[in-house]
Motif scaffolding. Structure first.
Motif, PDB file in Angstrom:
ATOM      1  N   UNK A   1      17.997  -0.565  12.560  1.00 30.48           N
ATOM      2  CA  UNK A   1      17.694  -1.623  11.592  1.00 30.48           C
ATOM      3  C   UNK A   1      16.423  -2.368  11.990  1.00 30.48           C
ATOM      4  N   UNK A   2      16.252  -2.623  13.283  1.00 31.59           N
ATOM      5  CA  UNK A   2      15.062  -3.342  13.740  1.00 31.59           C
ATOM      6  C   UNK A   2      13.816  -2.473  13.602  1.00 31.59           C
ATOM      7  N   UNK A   3      13.961  -1.163  13.854  1.00 37.04           N
ATOM      8  CA  UNK A   3      12.827  -0.258  13.660  1.00 37.04           C
ATOM      9  C   UNK A   3      12.450  -0.159  12.190  1.00 37.04           C
ATOM     10  N   UNK A   4      13.453  -0.057  11.334  1.00 34.26           N
ATOM     11  CA  UNK A   4      13.179   0.044   9.901  1.00 34.26           C
ATOM     12  C   UNK A   4      12.494  -1.215   9.375  1.00 34.26           C
ATOM     13  N   UNK A   5      12.846  -2.361   9.957  1.00 31.81           N
ATOM     14  CA  UNK A   5      12.262  -3.626   9.501  1.00 31.81           C
ATOM     15  C   UNK A   5      10.838  -3.816  10.015  1.00 31.81           C
ATOM     16  N   UNK A   6      10.495  -3.128  11.093  1.00 37.05           N
ATOM     17  CA  UNK A   6       9.177  -3.319  11.710  1.00 37.05           C
ATOM     18  C   UNK A   6       8.170  -2.329  11.132  1.00 37.05           C
ATOM     19  N   UNK A   7       7.969  -2.385   9.838  1.00 39.53           N
ATOM     20  CA  UNK A   7       7.046  -1.456   9.198  1.00 39.53           C
ATOM     21  C   UNK A   7       5.606  -1.869   9.482  1.00 39.53           C
ATOM     22  N   UNK A   8       4.771  -0.872   9.795  1.00 38.68           N
ATOM     23  CA  UNK A   8       3.363  -1.122  10.100  1.00 38.68           C
ATOM     24  C   UNK A   8       2.492  -0.269   9.188  1.00 38.68           C
ATOM     25  N   UNK A   9       1.580  -0.897   8.489  1.00 35.78           N
ATOM     26  CA  UNK A   9       0.662  -0.181   7.606  1.00 35.78           C
ATOM     27  C   UNK A   9      -0.574   0.259   8.382  1.00 35.78           C
ATOM     28  N   UNK A  10      -1.220   1.297   7.884  1.00 36.45           N
ATOM     29  CA  UNK A  10      -2.476   1.771   8.473  1.00 36.45           C
ATOM     30  C   UNK A  10      -3.488   1.947   7.346  1.00 36.45           C
ATOM     31  N   UNK A  11      -4.616   1.275   7.482  1.00 35.93           N
ATOM     32  CA  UNK A  11      -5.672   1.398   6.474  1.00 35.93           C
ATOM     33  C   UNK A  11      -6.932   1.943   7.127  1.00 35.93           C
ATOM     34  N   UNK A  12      -7.392   3.087   6.640  1.00 35.69           N
ATOM     35  CA  UNK A  12      -8.646   3.671   7.110  1.00 35.69           C
ATOM     36  C   UNK A  12      -9.771   3.213   6.181  1.00 35.69           C
ATOM     37  N   UNK A  13     -10.711   2.474   6.738  1.00 33.34           N
ATOM     38  CA  UNK A  13     -11.816   1.948   5.957  1.00 33.34           C
ATOM     39  C   UNK A  13     -12.772   3.084   5.592  1.00 33.34           C
ATOM     40  N   UNK A  14     -13.214   3.094   4.344  1.00 30.97           N
ATOM     41  CA  UNK A  14     -14.116   4.136   3.869  1.00 30.97           C
ATOM     42  C   UNK A  14     -15.348   3.525   3.213  1.00 30.97           C
ATOM     43  N   UNK A  15     -16.327   4.358   2.980  1.00 30.90           N
ATOM     44  CA  UNK A  15     -17.585   3.933   2.360  1.00 30.90           C
ATOM     45  C   UNK A  15     -17.328   3.255   1.021  1.00 30.90           C
ATOM     46  N   UNK A  16     -17.911   2.060   0.832  1.00 27.81           N
ATOM     47  CA  UNK A  16     -17.774   1.286  -0.404  1.00 27.81           C
ATOM     48  C   UNK A  16     -16.306   1.042  -0.750  1.00 27.81           C
ATOM     49  N   UNK A  17     -15.536   0.690   0.265  1.00 29.76           N
ATOM     50  CA  UNK A  17     -14.090   0.507   0.119  1.00 29.76           C
ATOM     51  C   UNK A  17     -13.776  -0.793  -0.622  1.00 29.76           C
ATOM     52  N   UNK A  18     -12.539  -0.898  -1.094  1.00 28.34           N
ATOM     53  CA  UNK A  18     -12.098  -2.051  -1.883  1.00 28.34           C
ATOM     54  C   UNK A  18     -11.082  -2.865  -1.091  1.00 28.34           C
ATOM     55  N   UNK A  19     -11.422  -4.081  -0.654  1.00 24.11           N
ATOM     56  CA  UNK A  19     -10.462  -4.889   0.099  1.00 24.11           C
ATOM     57  C   UNK A  19      -9.255  -5.310  -0.726  1.00 24.11           C
ATOM     58  N   UNK A  20      -9.353  -5.186  -2.046  1.00 20.20           N
ATOM     59  CA  UNK A  20      -8.222  -5.523  -2.901  1.00 20.20           C
ATOM     60  C   UNK A  20      -6.997  -4.674  -2.629  1.00 20.20           C
ATOM     61  N   UNK A  21      -7.221  -3.517  -2.008  1.00 20.36           N
ATOM     62  CA  UNK A  21      -6.094  -2.636  -1.686  1.00 20.36           C
ATOM     63  C   UNK A  21      -5.162  -3.249  -0.655  1.00 20.36           C
ATOM     64  N   UNK A  22      -5.623  -4.281   0.039  1.00 22.84           N
ATOM     65  CA  UNK A  22      -4.804  -4.928   1.064  1.00 22.84           C
ATOM     66  C   UNK A  22      -4.043  -6.141   0.534  1.00 22.84           C
ATOM     67  N   UNK A  23      -4.253  -6.485  -0.724  1.00 20.83           N
ATOM     68  CA  UNK A  23      -3.586  -7.662  -1.289  1.00 20.83           C
ATOM     69  C   UNK A  23      -2.067  -7.479  -1.274  1.00 20.83           C
ATOM     70  N   UNK A  24      -1.366  -8.518  -0.851  1.00 18.87           N
ATOM     71  CA  UNK A  24       0.088  -8.495  -0.841  1.00 18.87           C
ATOM     72  C   UNK A  24       0.696  -7.718   0.313  1.00 18.87           C
ATOM     73  N   UNK A  25      -0.126  -7.187   1.198  1.00 18.38           N
ATOM     74  CA  UNK A  25       0.403  -6.334   2.259  1.00 18.38           C
ATOM     75  C   UNK A  25       1.333  -7.101   3.196  1.00 18.38           C
TER      76      UNK A  25
END
Length: 325
Positions: free
Chosen positions: A201-225
Motif C-alpha cells: 500500500x505504501x509503495x502504491x501510494x508513493x507514485x513518482x512521475x518522470x518527465x523527459x524534457x524535449x526540444x520546444x517542450x510544453x511545461x503545461x504538461x506538468x500542470x496538476x501533477x
C-alpha cells in the motif's frame, strides 16, 4: 553450501512451444554446459514468470526477501534470471536494499533459447560463477552479461538487440569472467542500505512521475501533477538544463513535492554551479530541485519512490541523492 537461483520470465525463458509458455528454472539451467563443474550446487526456484516490463516494485522486493532467506539458510550467493527490458532498474532496486555480503547477481538473455547464438546459457554460467566467487562478496547487486560484471548502480541497457547490450557508461565493467574465474578490477563502493520491508500500500501510494524534457517542450504538461504524484524526476538536457519556461513551473512543484533533476544524456553528472541562466542547474537548484548527480532518470525514479514509500522527508531525500548519486 549452494547458490540460490530465482527464475523469473523474459527472453531467457521463451520456450518456443505454446504461446506464453515459459521455460522453468530447471529447464533453463539444464541447457547450461559447465554448471556441473561449478563445484557448488544450484537451488533453483521459479517465481513471477512474467516479462520484465510487467514486474512491480513489490514483486522485486519479494524476490530480494526470498533471496535473503536463502542466504540466511546457507546460500553462498544468489542468481536472478529475468527479462532485460527493466533489468537495470530492478538491479538498482535490489542493490539499494540488499544487506548481505553474499553476491546478488542478475542476468538474462538478448536471444531466445531457440535462436542461433542464444546467449542465455553463457550468461547464466557467468552469473553463477560470480555468485559463487569470494571476489564478488560485499559488492551488492551485480549484473553478469557477456562475461562482464557490472555494478547495479552504473549498468544500463544500451541496445535493443545486441548481446553486448549492457554497459556502464560512467564507470565501465567492475569485473570480468575469464577462463572460468571471476576477476574484480574496480570494486564499487557500497552505500547505505535502505529498508526493504515496505508494504504494498505504501509503495502504491508513493507514485513518482518522470518527465523527459524535449526540444520546444510544453511545461503545461506538468500542470496538476502534484495532485496525483508524490514525486517527480526530470530528465533535463545536457548537464541538467530545461527551457526557461519550465523553471517557474518546476519551482512551484518543488514547493509541494520532491523534484529530482537528472540528465537525459545517458552518462555524465548533473552539474551544480557552472551555468546560471534561467532553466540552468544553478537556477533550478535555487528553486528547490534536488540534484540527481550521476544517477540516470530511471534509477533516480527507483530511489525516489523507495525513499517516499519509507516515509523520508525532503532533507533525507536530498542527503540520499547526495550519497547514491
Amino acid at each position: 553450501m549452494s547458490i540460490a537461483l530465482f527464475a523469473l520470465g523474459g527472453t531467457i525463458s521463451v520456450s518456443g512451444r505454446a504461446t506464453g509458455e515459459r521455460l522453468t528454472g530447471a529447464e533453463i539451467t539444464a541447457a547450461v554446459p559447465g554448471l556441473d563443474e561449478l563445484g557448488v550446487p544450484l537451488d533453483v526456484r521459479d517465481v513471477h514468470a512474467v516479462p520484465s516490463g510487467s514486474l512491480t516494485f513489490t514483486q522485486v522486493l519479494d524476490v530480494v526477501e526470498a533471496a535473503s532467506r536463502a542466504v540466511a539458510e546457507g546460500s553462498a550467493g544468489v542468481v536472478v534470471t529475468q527479462g532485460t527490458d527493466t533489468l537495470e532498474e530492478t538491479a538498482f532496486l535490489a542493490d539499494l536494499v540488499w544487506p548481505h555480503d553474499a553476491p546478488f547477481v542478475l542476468t538474462g538473455a538478448m536471444r531466445q533459447p531457440g535462436m542461433a547464438g542464444a546467449d542465455g546459457p553463457a550468461n547464466v554460467l557467468a552469473a553463477a560463477r560470480v555468485a559463487a566467487s569470494p571476489a564478488a562478496r560485499g559488492l551488492g547487486a551485480l549484473v553478469a552479461f557477456n562475461d562482464e560484471v557490472h555494478a547495479a548502480r552504473w549498468v544500463r541497457k544500451s541496445h535493443s538487440t545486441s548481446t553486448a547490450a549492457f554497459v556502464s557508461p560512467n564507470a565501465g565493467p567492475v569485473g570480468r569472467v575469464v577462463e572460468g574465474g571471476v576477476r574484480v578490477l574496480a570494486p564499487p563502493p557500497r552505500r547505505a542500505v535502505l529498508p526493504a520491508g515496505i508494504g504494498r500500500a505504501r509503495l502504491d501510494a508513493a507514485r513518482v512521475a518522470l518527465h523527459c524534457v524535449t526540444f520546444d517542450d510544453d511545461p503545461g504538461r506538468l500542470e496538476g501533477l502534484a495532485a496525483t504524484y508524490r514525486g517527480l524526476v526530470v530528465a533535463g538536457f545536457g548537464a541538467g538544463h530545461v527551457p526557461a519556461s519550465f523553471a517557474p513551473v518546476l519551482g512551484a512543484l518543488a514547493d509541494r513535492i520532491p523534484v529530482v533533476l537528472t540528465s537525459r544524456t545517458g552518462s555524465g553528472p548533473v552539474l551544480r554551479r557552472t551555468y546560471s541562466a534561467p532553466g540552468s542547474e544553478t537556477d533550478l537548484q535555487q528553486r528547490g530541485l534536488i540534484n540527481g548527480g550521476l544517477l540516470d532518470p530511471y534509477k533516480a525514479r527507483v530511489l525516489l519512490r523507495l525513499l517516499l514509500a519509507a516515509g523520508a522527508e525532503h532533507d533525507d531525500i536530498t542527503a540520499a541523492f547526495a550519497e547514491h548519486g
